[in-house]
Design an enzyme around this catalytic site. Structure first.
Site, PDB file in Angstrom:
ATOM      1  CD  GLN A   5      -0.702   8.691   4.364  1.00 13.45           C
ATOM      2  OE1 GLN A   5       0.177   9.304   4.855  1.00 13.45           O
ATOM      3  NE2 GLN A   5      -1.506   8.322   4.697  1.00 13.45           N
ATOM      4  CG  ASP A  22      -1.820   1.084   1.368  1.00 15.10           C
ATOM      5  OD1 ASP A  22      -1.732   2.120   0.642  1.00 15.10           O
ATOM      6  OD2 ASP A  22      -2.517   1.207   2.378  1.00 15.10           O
TER       7      ASP A  22
END
Length: 430
Positions: free
Chosen positions: A241, A238
């Site tokens: 960010q 993931d």
């Protein structure tokens, strides 16, 4: 502000409050309130606006694309979507060459986990004990940092892996340093003991952001990949960010030479607009398709956000913002280390590029670190700096600092100066 929130809005941030003031507009690295105050934005919006607010090329793309083609039936394709899929693949190592475009990080993680379960024929998912992957069903079940209490039973087969936190090591070697290899072995030993033999995927961030800006130790990601391969699991990274130059490289996983089976992106891809992506190999995509992979949503592969994504790639490439993030990150981290020498309450500086964590300690009086962090946050706001604190019990002294990649040296220095003043005002140089 509290009266407005109570009267008209559903409060959605747990026990957190809305930031004071009403934001009227934003430009570059600053947001401006209705009463004329300027706040230097060291959160890039919701960690997303990597090109700053109202970047002129993003504004131009939105205007032109919205006037031409904004939304389609989800089975239709458009040129912005096709171009973005190809161009994203060109920024990634093989075999990540198939893309799906969605709206949020939670949605992209949801799709990735759904794909992993379908392809492997299994259902169990492993993630970090301080993970944040989103608030939709599968993403929320893989999230352990918050939001688990009071919502009924989680889906079976979700397991938490201990976080390799070098500043707060729970398993140490003879020198007192984090022994992450033994920690990882013990973690998977517990998972194996609980598993019913249906381990499908492990989803992690290369740098845990909401979990306290914890940068995985060099070598950890490769060891985690090996654990996954031994068990027939897919590794999902993931990079909501950390992706697209935020850490000083195009993708954070590049440092470790580990290519995930599935990569999820969001936040930075849309530079503040709702755009997320799932990327995987042609082999996994084919297996998923053969088994009837279904993730049909209203805004899947929409042309307007895809056009914005193409503009984001244009600017990142042309302006070499990977190098810019590295240079500004060194300036930011260096300045924070100077502040640490001045303010004893600063316990640790960590992170990569322009995703930096600053952790406060309770100080010699043993005070509440959450209250200390909240007080510093309020004082920063009073002085003109918006800082993002990790709003989790016991972690309220940790700041996530993530200015736009387009920030200037002067803005970095101004933010450091305001933080210096805020720490002095709150702590009195304890």
């Amino acid at each position: 502000m509290d009266d407005l929130a109570t009267r008209d809005l559903i409060r959605y941030s747990g026990h957190g409050a809305f930031s004071p003031g009403i934001i009227e507009r934003a430009e570059g690295a600053s947001v401006f309130t209705e009463d004329g105050r300027e706040l230097l934005d060291f959160t890039s919006g919701q960690m997303s606006a990597i090109l700053g607010h109202s970047h002129p090329e993003i504004v131009s793309t939105v205007r032109e694309q919205a006037a031409k083609l904004d939304h389609l039936y989800s089975g239709m394709l458009s040129r912005p979507v096709i171009d973005l899929a190809r161009r994203l693949a060109e920024t990634l190592p093989e075999p990540l060459d198939k893309a799906l475009f969605l709206t949020t990080g939670a949605e992209s993680n949801e799709a990735a986990l759904r794909m992993a379960k379908l392809v492997t024929g299994k259902h169990e998912v492993v993630s970090f004990a301080r993970s944040w992957h989103g608030m939709t069903l599968a993403a929320a079940n893989a999230t352990y940092s918050a939001g688990r209490v009071g919502y009924g039973p989680a889906a079976p087969g979700n397991f938490a892996l201990p976080v390799p936190d070098s500043f707060h090591p729970d398993i140490v070697d003879a020198d007192g340093n984090l022994d992450w290899r033994r920690q990882l072995d013990l973690g998977f030993g517990l998972i194996d003991a609980q598993s019913v033999g249906s381990l499908a995927a492990c989803i992690v961030e290369p740098v845990l952001s909401s979990g306290g800006v914890i940068d995985l130790p060099p070598g950890y990601l490769a060891a985690l990949r090996d654990k996954c391969r031994e068990r027939g699991m897919l590794l999902i990274l993931d990079e909501a960010q950390t992706g697209l130059c935020r850490t000083g490289a195009w993708y954070a996983f590049e440092r470790d030479g580990v290519v995930p089976d599935i990569l999820t992106l969001s936040k930075t891809l849309g530079a503040g607009l709702p755009l997320a992506a799932v990327l995987t190999s042609a082999e996994i995509e084919q297996q998923a398709h053969d088994r009837g992979f279904l993730f049909f949503t209203t805004h899947v592969n929409d042309p307007l956000p895809a056009a914005v994504g193409n503009t984001v790639l244009d600017v990142l490439t042309r302006d070499r913002l990977d190098l810019r993030a590295r240079e500004l990150g060194e300036r930011l981290s260096g300045g924070l280390r100077e502040l640490a020498g001045k303010h004893p309450v600063i316990g640790d500086i960590r992170g990569r590029g322009l995703l930096v964590g600053l952790e406060l300690t309770a100080g010699p009086d043993g005070g509440d670190v959450d209250k200390l962090g909240a007080a510093v946050t309020r004082r920063c706001t009073d002085l003109g700096l918006h800082m993002n604190i990790v709003q989790l019990p016991g972690m309220g002294g940790t700041f996530r600092i993530a200015p736009p990649l387009t920030a200037t040296e002067a803005e970095i220095d101004r933010g450091l100066s305001i933080l210096d003043d805020a720490l002095t005002d709150v702590t009195g140089d304890l």
